[in-house]
Write a protein that holds these residues in place. Structure first.
Motif, mmCIF file in Angstrom:
data_model
loop_
_atom_site.group_PDB
_atom_site.id
_atom_site.type_symbol
_atom_site.label_atom_id
_atom_site.label_comp_id
_atom_site.label_asym_id
_atom_site.label_seq_id
_atom_site.Cartn_x
_atom_site.Cartn_y
_atom_site.Cartn_z
ATOM 1 N N SER B 119 0.856 -1.179 0.000
ATOM 2 C CA SER B 119 0.000 0.000 0.000
ATOM 3 C C SER B 119 0.894 1.230 0.000
ATOM 4 O O SER B 119 1.777 1.354 0.843
ATOM 5 C CB SER B 119 -0.884 -0.040 1.254
ATOM 6 O OG SER B 119 -1.581 1.149 1.363
ATOM 7 N N PHE B 120 0.664 2.102 -0.970
ATOM 8 C CA PHE B 120 1.557 3.259 -1.140
ATOM 9 C C PHE B 120 0.933 4.538 -0.596
ATOM 10 O O PHE B 120 -0.233 4.857 -0.878
ATOM 11 C CB PHE B 120 1.891 3.454 -2.617
ATOM 12 C CG PHE B 120 2.719 2.335 -3.181
ATOM 13 C CD1 PHE B 120 4.067 2.215 -2.854
ATOM 14 C CD2 PHE B 120 2.147 1.386 -4.017
ATOM 15 C CE1 PHE B 120 4.833 1.176 -3.371
ATOM 16 C CE2 PHE B 120 2.908 0.338 -4.531
ATOM 17 C CZ PHE B 120 4.244 0.234 -4.207
ATOM 18 N N GLY B 121 1.746 5.275 0.140
ATOM 19 C CA GLY B 121 1.297 6.572 0.649
ATOM 20 C C GLY B 121 1.408 7.633 -0.426
ATOM 21 O O GLY B 121 2.215 8.544 -0.329
ATOM 22 N N VAL B 122 0.577 7.493 -1.466
ATOM 23 C CA VAL B 122 0.606 8.421 -2.596
ATOM 24 C C VAL B 122 0.182 9.823 -2.136
ATOM 25 O O VAL B 122 0.800 10.819 -2.461
ATOM 26 C CB VAL B 122 -0.317 7.898 -3.723
ATOM 27 C CG1 VAL B 122 -0.633 9.003 -4.716
ATOM 28 C CG2 VAL B 122 0.351 6.715 -4.425
ATOM 29 N N GLN B 123 -0.902 9.897 -1.426
ATOM 30 C CA GLN B 123 -1.489 11.125 -0.836
ATOM 31 C C GLN B 123 -2.032 12.114 -1.861
ATOM 32 O O GLN B 123 -3.112 12.655 -1.676
ATOM 33 C CB GLN B 123 -0.514 11.870 0.100
ATOM 34 C CG GLN B 123 0.352 11.011 1.038
ATOM 35 C CD GLN B 123 -0.390 9.961 1.842
ATOM 36 O OE1 GLN B 123 -1.594 9.731 1.637
ATOM 37 N NE2 GLN B 123 0.285 9.276 2.740
ATOM 38 N N SER B 124 -1.275 12.356 -2.944
ATOM 39 C CA SER B 124 -1.763 13.317 -3.937
ATOM 40 C C SER B 124 -1.016 13.122 -5.250
ATOM 41 O O SER B 124 0.065 12.530 -5.276
ATOM 42 C CB SER B 124 -1.532 14.750 -3.424
ATOM 43 O OG SER B 124 -1.813 15.685 -4.451
ATOM 44 N N PHE B 125 -1.630 13.643 -6.323
ATOM 45 C CA PHE B 125 -0.958 13.638 -7.629
ATOM 46 C C PHE B 125 -0.566 15.057 -8.028
ATOM 47 O O PHE B 125 -0.265 15.313 -9.182
ATOM 48 C CB PHE B 125 -1.880 13.025 -8.698
ATOM 49 C CG PHE B 125 -2.126 11.550 -8.485
ATOM 50 C CD1 PHE B 125 -1.263 10.598 -9.035
ATOM 51 C CD2 PHE B 125 -3.200 11.121 -7.719
ATOM 52 C CE1 PHE B 125 -1.487 9.231 -8.830
ATOM 53 C CE2 PHE B 125 -3.418 9.768 -7.512
ATOM 54 C CZ PHE B 125 -2.566 8.816 -8.054
ATOM 55 N N ASP B 126 -0.609 15.971 -7.072
ATOM 56 C CA ASP B 126 -0.339 17.372 -7.371
ATOM 57 C C ASP B 126 0.947 17.804 -6.663
ATOM 58 O O ASP B 126 1.111 17.596 -5.454
ATOM 59 C CB ASP B 126 -1.524 18.213 -6.867
ATOM 60 C CG ASP B 126 -1.319 19.690 -7.102
ATOM 61 O OD1 ASP B 126 -1.854 20.200 -8.101
ATOM 62 O OD2 ASP B 126 -0.613 20.341 -6.272
ATOM 63 N N ALA B 127 1.839 18.411 -7.431
ATOM 64 C CA ALA B 127 3.166 18.738 -6.892
ATOM 65 C C ALA B 127 3.082 19.700 -5.698
ATOM 66 O O ALA B 127 3.767 19.527 -4.694
ATOM 67 C CB ALA B 127 4.043 19.338 -7.989
ATOM 68 N N ASP B 128 2.196 20.718 -5.807
ATOM 69 C CA ASP B 128 2.083 21.686 -4.708
ATOM 70 C C ASP B 128 1.544 21.021 -3.448
ATOM 71 O O ASP B 128 1.993 21.298 -2.337
ATOM 72 C CB ASP B 128 1.156 22.847 -5.106
ATOM 73 C CG ASP B 128 1.810 23.728 -6.155
ATOM 74 O OD1 ASP B 128 3.067 23.705 -6.246
ATOM 75 O OD2 ASP B 128 1.084 24.424 -6.886
#
Lengths: 608, 390
Positions: B119-128
């Motif tokens: 399970s990956f802690g991606v959290q967001s696809f937005d750089a900011d």
């Protein structure tokens, strides 16, 4: 002590003008209390008194003083309550004295309550010794304030003593003046006993201890005594005086001040203003001026946790042991459950009782908005007393409502006259008269102090009037009031419905002309104060069944913990416990949780 | 044989994120070797317990578990397997990882070492947003990591998302959801950002540098997540979790259903034989205790009946399926109606609980879970028979 060398006196002063400090200096200088034993401000022994800088209960002290004439005098200081709520107690303390020190802050000048007490003292023919205190302060204006005392009260300049109780300046002159100027008590040591009760308190060992001033005869033998107003009889356990702790003595002579330990269990039997006499040889008539202290302000006191009802009952009973002017009776509210309707002498009294219940008895309380007592005549000709807005009969059954009115005295620098006039007018006040206490020509523009007198409905000054008066005069104005009587009024009850359920504790009685506006403000305040619930909650204000205002508290959208991490249930539970703790301070009315502050919103309708 | 889940805590991070208040530490990497050795000692100390249980799942959480070399993870898994009385068929071995995980090599190693689910802690696809969250990985890494894990052969691949960031728009959140769906993981967790006391983020809020998101907007975002993910074939099975059928987390289900679990590692929590416990939190102190041959448990307690009931109800209600009131009675001997009837009725009336034989939150009620749990707790406290009170 030879009656001719007894001096009975009290101190009249405004809050913070230095009464307690001066009393301490007198006790110190006469050697009654050594400096080492001196906790600051001995006479104000309740924590609350120290915090608020006021005297709630009267206290007394006997001092032995050798005067400049070489004679020894017995000086009895009777410390009086300093607040207008306790005006009757003040009048009884004054009645026990032949003289009074009038202490005025040399940087402030005389205040309305002080002036009211000065007039009380003058009416009782007390000899006044004016003292200008705090002359050590850099902004003291002794010349100006002395001129004011000359003009307003009519003192001669050379009567006025300048002092600084804090620095010990003028204390010797004050003691000498007490011995020289205040007359000794009159009274016939051979006449039947008459002793005035000017205070009483409950002692677990001695029962009710009455603070007394002997007017005629003397108290010494263990014979049956009689209280002339309450008609209670008892055998005294002990006589004594205060230094300022209780100190037993064999007797109290004619003209002296001290205490009688009555062994009685209830302060209500031993009321301030009553006269003690001998059962066997009673005085033909009591001392004048007795009346039963009458509550002016009423409020419901409820435990936030209904399990604490019994604790509250016991705590009130204990407080009332020492406070004959506190009245209470069980009351139940549809919204708040079981509690007590309490009557108080005034708002300060209410506040003190509430704080003592919470502090000294560890209770968590909800106090409803204070109310005056209305006289209601119904269409069926009954007379009903209403001290709780919820109890006001339906408008169709009301023939007439009368409300209490007060005469108020406001003293303010003349530049604030306009603001005071405006404030009092919005409170339905009626102007009576105005008097310059200083000639305007001799003062800087707007500086001359003015006395303004008005008639105002008591309900209008009950809550925030004093704060607003202070606010609109940059803190300069001072206020005194006393109830003058009842007048017919055009009043209505505004009911509040929360989620369609009428919440009795939120009702208010107001002038018809203000009902619409106050209903609207109340509803909008409640909307802000009641947290969002799990469903939409309508809040409505109604007069006689007609809705005059409505708002809706939208349902709560979100209260969820995102994650329960790594099986740490304990931590998650702690967060829930915290929220549960917050709910404890709310009252559930129907399905709606209402926080304590909401019940106080009624008090702040004028802020908008 | 009684079942058991095993949680292993790895407290290391390259950077500790500003919003994080877990038991995690940056800058302690030099302790890694000793930490693994200490964990193996704790497994050995627990041999007796493990020997009598069937282990159904092992979960590595953190911190950042992939901060530990894959060989160490493999060694710990092997030690638990060896000590267990039995391993359940198809036992789940899960691990949380950073999308920035170094190359495919480590993923393959973890897979070979027995990790079945990642399970990956991606959290967001937005750089900011990633920068705001102090995450070191790039949006590109977020997008690529699912494919990499599939290539390494994991049976289940999941990603975590965080929403309700200060300044995040509804459209911004939707874009994240779309990219998550496009990455096609088996499992998606969506967590609302919580401003935890004592974190650097809380301090920034305190100073007025950051304004927390509006609660109603966050509620809208949650609803949008539900709609969009369901439409893409992910079924919600817990308040914050969606999965393709068959990919629900079995390990976490143990927490929600009053199952027992052994916690290993610094600050790990466990629940064994009715006792909840917590291991020594600081990694160094934890290591020293085990090196000295002492136990790792720092605190433990047995929940009283009211607490146990309240936990049971609060946890079960996190599951979308809710629970059968019969299960409550079977566990506590008291009918649910007797313990909490009036509150349950109140919840149904308010539309927070669904009508029907099962007790479960309505779609609207899912965002009011804490409110429900608190009211249940207050009610249980006030109305419990005196004997059951703590």
């Amino acid at each position: 002590m030879d009656q001719s060398r007894i001096r009975n006196f009290c101190i009249i002063a405004h809050i913070d003008h230095g009464k307690s400090t001066l009393a301490d200096r007198l006790l110190e200088r006469t050697g009654t209390v050594s400096q080492r034993d001196m906790a600051a401000q001995l006479l104000d022994s309740m924590d609350l008194e120290r915090e608020k800088g006021i005297t709630i209960k009267a206290a007394a002290a006997r001092m032995m003083y050798r005067g400049p004439d070489g004679e020894e005098y017995e000086l009895n200081l009777i410390d009086t309550p300093g607040h207008v709520d306790f005006a009757y107690e003040v009048s009884r303390s004054l009645a026990a004295c032949e003289g009074a020190l009038l202490v005025v802050d040399a940087s402030q000048g005389i205040e309305a309550q002080t002036l009211a007490n000065v007039y009380l003292a003058m009416n009782q023919d007390l000899t006044l010794i004016p003292v200008l205190n705090k002359i050590d302060l850099p902004h003291a204006e002794p010349e100006r304030v002395a001129a004011e005392l000359e003009r307003v009260i009519g003192f001669a300049r050379d009567e006025i003593i300048v002092a600084s109780a804090k620095e010990g300046i003028g204390v010797d002159e004050i003691l000498a003046a007490i011995a020289a100027r205040i007359p000794p008590p009159k009274g016939d040591p051979k006449a039947p006993v008459k002793a005035l009760i000017f205070d009483s308190k409950y002692d677990a060992y001695k029962g009710v201890v009455a603070h007394v001033r002997v007017f005629d005869g003397h108290l010494g033998r263990r014979e049956q005594l009689r209280l002339m107003a309450t008609e209670v009889e008892f055998e005294p356990l002990e006589y004594g005086t205060f230094n300022p702790q209780m100190r037993p003595l064999g007797e109290l002579g004619c003209g002296e001040v001290g205490y009688v330990a009555t062994g009685l269990k209830d302060v209500a039997d031993c009321r301030v203003g009553d006269t003690i006499t001998l059962k066997a040889h009673p005085a033909p008539e009591p001392l004048p001026g007795y009346r039963q202290a009458k509550p002016m302000v009423f409020a419901g006191i409820y435990p936030t946790d209904s399990d604490e009802y019994q604790d509250l009952r016991e705590a009130l009973a204990k407080l009332a042991l020492n406070d004959a002017s506190l009245v209470y009776e069980p009351e139940s509210s549809a919204a708040l459950g079981f509690g007590f309707r309490c009557g108080f002498l005034g708002l300060l009294h209410l506040e003190i009782v509430g704080e003592r219940l919470e502090r000294e008895y560890g209770l968590s309380l909800l106090t409803t908005a204070p109310s005056v007592e209305y006289h209601v005549k119904t269409t069926r000709g009954e007379d009903v007393l209403v001290d709780n807005p919820a109890d006001l009969p339906d408008p169709s059954r009301i023939e007439l409502i009368e409300e209490p009115w007060a005469k108020i005295d406001v003293i303010t620098p003349s530049r604030y006259i306009g603001q005071v006039m405006e404030l009092v007018t919005t409170r339905r006040g009626q102007f009576l008269r105005m008097e310059y206490l200083e000639p305007e020509s001799e003062m800087a523009q707007g500086e001359a102090r003015v006395l303004l007198e008005y008639d105002v409905p008591m309900a209008e000054i009950l809550v925030d009037f004093y704060d607003q008066l202070k606010g609109s005069t940059s803190g300069y104005a001072s206020l005194d009031y006393h109830i003058t009587g009842y007048r017919a009024a055009n009043l209505v009850k505004v009911d509040v419905l929360v989620n369609s359920i009428a919440v009795d504790a939120l009702s208010l009685i107001t002038h018809t002309a203000n009902a619409q506006r106050e209903g609207r403000v109340l509803v909008s305040k409640l909307k802000d104060l009641i947290p969002r619930q799990m469903f939409d909650v309508p809040i409505q204000a109604a007069v006689g069944g007609r809705i005059i205002s409505r708002e809706t508290i939208r349902a709560m959208r979100k209260n969820v913990l995102a994650k329960c991490y790594g099986g740490d249930i304990t931590r998650k539970r702690k967060l829930l416990e915290k929220q549960a703790e917050g709910k404890k301070r709310m009252k559930r009315v129907g399905n709606v949780e209402i926080p304590q502050e909401a019940f106080m919103a009624v008090l702040r309708l004028r802020e908008e | 044989m009684k079942p058991l889940a095993v949680y292993v805590h790895i407290p290391f991070c390259t950077v500790k994120c500003g919003y994080c208040d877990f038991n995690a530490y940056a800058g302690l990497h030099t302790l890694r070797e000793r930490y693994t050795a200490a964990l193996l000692r704790e497994v050995a100390q627990r041999a007796e317990l493990l020997g009598g249980r069937e282990v159904r799942s092992i979960a590595f959480g953190g911190g950042t578990p992939n901060e530990l070399p894959a060989a160490d993870i493999s060694a710990i898994v092997a030690a638990i397997r060896a000590a267990a009385g039995a391993m359940a068929a198809g036992a789940e071995v899960s691990l949380e990882a950073n999308p920035g995980i170094t190359g495919a090599g480590q993923l393959h190693e973890l897979r070979r070492g027995g990790v079945t689910r990642i399970s990956f802690g991606v959290q967001s696809f937005d750089a900011d947003e990633l920068r705001f969250l102090d995450r070191l990985h790039s949006p590109e890494a977020s997008a690529a990591v699912v494919g990499a894990a599939r290539h390494a052969g994991f049976e289940s691949v999941g990603i975590d998302l965080i929403y309700g960031l200060p300044g995040q728009s509804f459209a911004g959140w939707e874009a994240n959801l779309r990219r998550a769906v496009a990455a096609a993981p088996d499992h998606i967790s969506c967590y609302a950002l919580t401003i935890e006391e004592g974190t650097p983020l809380a301090a920034r809020v305190e100073r007025g540098e950051v304004t927390p998101a509006d609660g109603d907007l966050v509620a809208d975002m949650y609803e949008r997540a539900g709609d969009l993910l369901e439409a893409a074939g992910y079924r919600q099975y817990e308040l914050s979790n969606w999965a393709r059928p068959g990919h629900e987390s079995r390990h976490n289900r143990t927490y929600w259903t009053d199952g027992e679990y052994l916690g290993l590692g610094a600050g790990a929590h466990g629940y064994v034989d009715g006792v909840r416990y917590e291991d020594i939190a600081h990694p160094r102190t934890y290591i020293e205790a085990l090196e000295a041959g002492r136990g790792a448990v720092a605190a433990h307690y047995r929940p009283d009946d009211i607490t146990a009931m309240s936990d049971w109800l609060a946890l079960r209600l996190r599951l979308i399926e809710g629970f059968d009131p019969g299960d409550f009675k079977a566990r506590f001997g008291t009918p649910l109606e007797a313990a909490a009837g009036p509150v349950i009725a109140r919840f149904r009336e308010a539309g927070v609980l669904d009508a029907g034989p099962r007790a479960r939150l309505s779609p609207r009620g899912r965002q009011l879970h804490s409110e429900v749990a608190v009211q249940l707790l207050v009610h249980l406290r006030e109305h419990a028979p005196a004997a059951a009170r703590p």
